[in-house]
Design an enzyme around this catalytic site. Structure first.
Site, PDB file in Angstrom:
ATOM      1  N   SER A  94      -0.580   8.390  13.184  1.00 12.50           N
ATOM      2  CA  SER A  94       0.242   7.816  12.238  1.00 12.50           C
ATOM      3  C   SER A  94       1.441   8.452  11.960  1.00 12.50           C
ATOM      4  O   SER A  94       2.115   7.888  11.056  1.00 12.50           O
ATOM      5  CB  SER A  94      -0.649   7.481  10.928  1.00 12.50           C
ATOM      6  OG  SER A  94      -1.147   8.616  10.350  1.00 12.50           O
ATOM      7  N   THR A 213       6.237   9.680   8.823  1.00 10.00           N
ATOM      8  CA  THR A 213       5.337   8.753   9.431  1.00 10.00           C
ATOM      9  C   THR A 213       5.601   7.890  10.589  1.00 10.00           C
ATOM     10  O   THR A 213       6.972   7.929  10.956  1.00 10.00           O
ATOM     11  CB  THR A 213       4.805   7.510   8.218  1.00 10.00           C
ATOM     12  OG1 THR A 213       4.007   6.850   8.777  1.00 10.00           O
ATOM     13  CG2 THR A 213       6.127   6.792   7.953  1.00 10.00           C
ATOM     14  N   ARG A 223      10.562  -2.963  11.541  1.00 14.31           N
ATOM     15  CA  ARG A 223      10.062  -2.840  10.323  1.00 14.31           C
ATOM     16  C   ARG A 223      10.426  -1.229   9.874  1.00 14.31           C
ATOM     17  O   ARG A 223       9.953  -0.384  10.547  1.00 14.31           O
ATOM     18  CB  ARG A 223       8.536  -3.175  10.340  1.00 14.31           C
ATOM     19  CG  ARG A 223       7.840  -2.986   8.959  1.00 14.31           C
ATOM     20  CD  ARG A 223       7.139  -1.628   8.928  1.00 14.31           C
ATOM     21  NE  ARG A 223       6.298  -1.689   7.875  1.00 14.31           N
ATOM     22  CZ  ARG A 223       5.325  -0.583   7.445  1.00 14.31           C
ATOM     23  NH1 ARG A 223       5.878   0.864   7.813  1.00 14.31           N
ATOM     24  NH2 ARG A 223       4.799  -0.564   6.180  1.00 14.31           N
ATOM     25  N   THR A 246       0.965   6.919   0.116  1.00 15.12           N
ATOM     26  CA  THR A 246       0.642   6.580   1.455  1.00 15.12           C
ATOM     27  C   THR A 246       0.117   5.384   1.575  1.00 15.12           C
ATOM     28  O   THR A 246      -0.272   4.841   0.550  1.00 15.12           O
ATOM     29  CB  THR A 246      -0.360   7.683   2.162  1.00 15.12           C
ATOM     30  OG1 THR A 246      -0.924   7.506   3.466  1.00 15.12           O
ATOM     31  CG2 THR A 246      -1.669   7.610   1.112  1.00 15.12           C
TER      32      THR A 246
HETATM   33  N1  GLY Z   1       3.261   4.228   4.234  1.00 14.03           N
HETATM   34  C1  GLY Z   1       3.885   4.064   5.466  1.00 14.03           C
HETATM   35  C2  GLY Z   1       4.396   2.895   5.715  1.00 14.03           C
HETATM   36  O1  GLY Z   1       3.903   1.796   5.451  1.00 14.03           O
HETATM   37  O2  GLY Z   1       4.983   2.810   6.914  1.00 14.03           O
END
Ligand code: GLY
Length: 336
Positions: A94, A213, A223, A246
């Site tokens: 991730s 991330t 996105r 998170t």
């Molecule tokens: N918290 C990481 C995301 O939604 O991209």
């Protein structure tokens, strides 16, 4: 006992961001007398600096950050160096290298960083760069901007000497191909992601934070989540404290969650109470229509090095390095 009205009233006294909450307070019967202190604490929280805290079990990353602090580094250097450990880890699906791709098979990266002066840098939708957090740091330090995105962020990174590299590992490619075969529905997969957010206080008592991330796995192309949004995925105010998030970024963005946590602490809330209130806002206002609640978690520290952590659902863990101990702890959660 936690009393929501008092909580909001007290927060308003010190927080410019809570005008809607204040309106609610004024229109209700507020109890007479002083508001109760917002000091419900995390049972694992103790004051003390330096300290490093990160979302999820990331002991090597917090150890690296504490190493930098111990060698007289600034907190901003510590958090950059700390999260780079995870960005480079092919087994973390991730964040960075090894991150799961979007639904067109492309790994895209979001990251941001904030230092003790309130400076901030961010990159969104960055591709093929191993350390987006270091690009965000250069956006902060060497441009007049806060955020660079997509092709512009990549061009900036290359102009600073970063080399392009393929971030899609064989493991993540195989997982993506399996998902393609199994999941053809158009909904964004809400279960498949998390983030590293890291906060640190250095020996000078200065606070910084970083967040990085690869975002939601199999997201729609284009996105961008909460992690690179200053105030959503991360916020630092050196006078007060810092918070990072998170989980499902759409929910964090809708509440500007990390800014909310810091502003609640500015109003007197403990880091734990502030994290709990931010999660409750999401729980009360933003879960309608969801088949099952997604995960969202916050961690926070205040100027004394006390910390808080709270999540929507069971399973959120975080890592804290304070004193001689570098340990992973379970977070309390809202939806029992
Ligand atoms: N918290 C990481 C995301 O939604 O991209």
């Amino acid at each position: 006992m936690f009393k929501r009205r008092n909580f909001l009233k007290k927060s308003f006294l010190g927080a410019i961001a809570l005008s809607t909450a204040a309106t609610a307070c004024q229109s209700e019967d507020t109890p007479s007398g002083e508001p109760e202190p917002l000091n419900n604490s995390n049972p694992n929280s103790i004051a003390g600096t330096p300290v490093v805290i990160a979302t999820w079990p990331h002991e090597p990353a917090t150890a690296e950050a504490m190493r930098v602090i111990t060698e007289s580094g600034r907190a901003v250097e510590a958090v950059e160096s700390g999260v780079k450990v995870v960005e480079a880890d092919p087994d973390d699906t991730s964040v960075g290298y090894g991150g799961l791709p979007d639904r067109s098979g492309v790994v895209t990266l979001d990251a941001c960083i904030m230092d003790e002066t309130g400076n901030a840098g961010s990159v969104t939708y960055l591709q093929n760069i191993l350390h987006p957090i270091s690009v965000a740091r250069l956006v902060m330090d060497e441009t007049p901007h806060v955020m660079l995105s997509g092709a512009g962020a990549l061009a900036f990174a290359k102009s600073k000497g970063f080399e392009e590299t393929n971030l899609l590992t064989e493991g993540s490619k195989a997982a993506y191909e399996k998902w393609l075969a199994d999941h053809q529905d158009p909904a964004v997969d809400e279960d498949q992601h998390d983030t590293i957010g890291m906060l640190a206080i250095d020996r000078q008592g200065n606070i910084s934070g970083a967040c990085t991330t690869s975002g939601a796995a199999y997201k729609l192309p284009g996105r961008v989540g909460d992690s690179p949004i200053i105030g959503a995925g991360l916020f630092v105010d050196n006078e007060v404290g810092a918070a990072t998030a998170t989980g499902l970024g759409e929910l964090v963005m809708k509440t500007l969650g990390s800014f909310l946590v810091v502003e609640l602490m500015r109003g007197g809330a403990s880091p734990q109470a502030a994290c709990e209130e931010a999660v409750r806002r999401i729980s009360e206002k933003h879960l309608a229509g969801m088949s099952s609640p997604p995960q969202v978690g916050f961690i926070a520290i205040n100027k004394k090095g006390e910390h808080g952590a709270y999540s929507l659902t069971k399973g959120f863990r975080y890592t804290i390095y304070q004193g001689d101990a570098n340990k992973v702890l379970d977070s309390e959660f809202e939806l029992k």
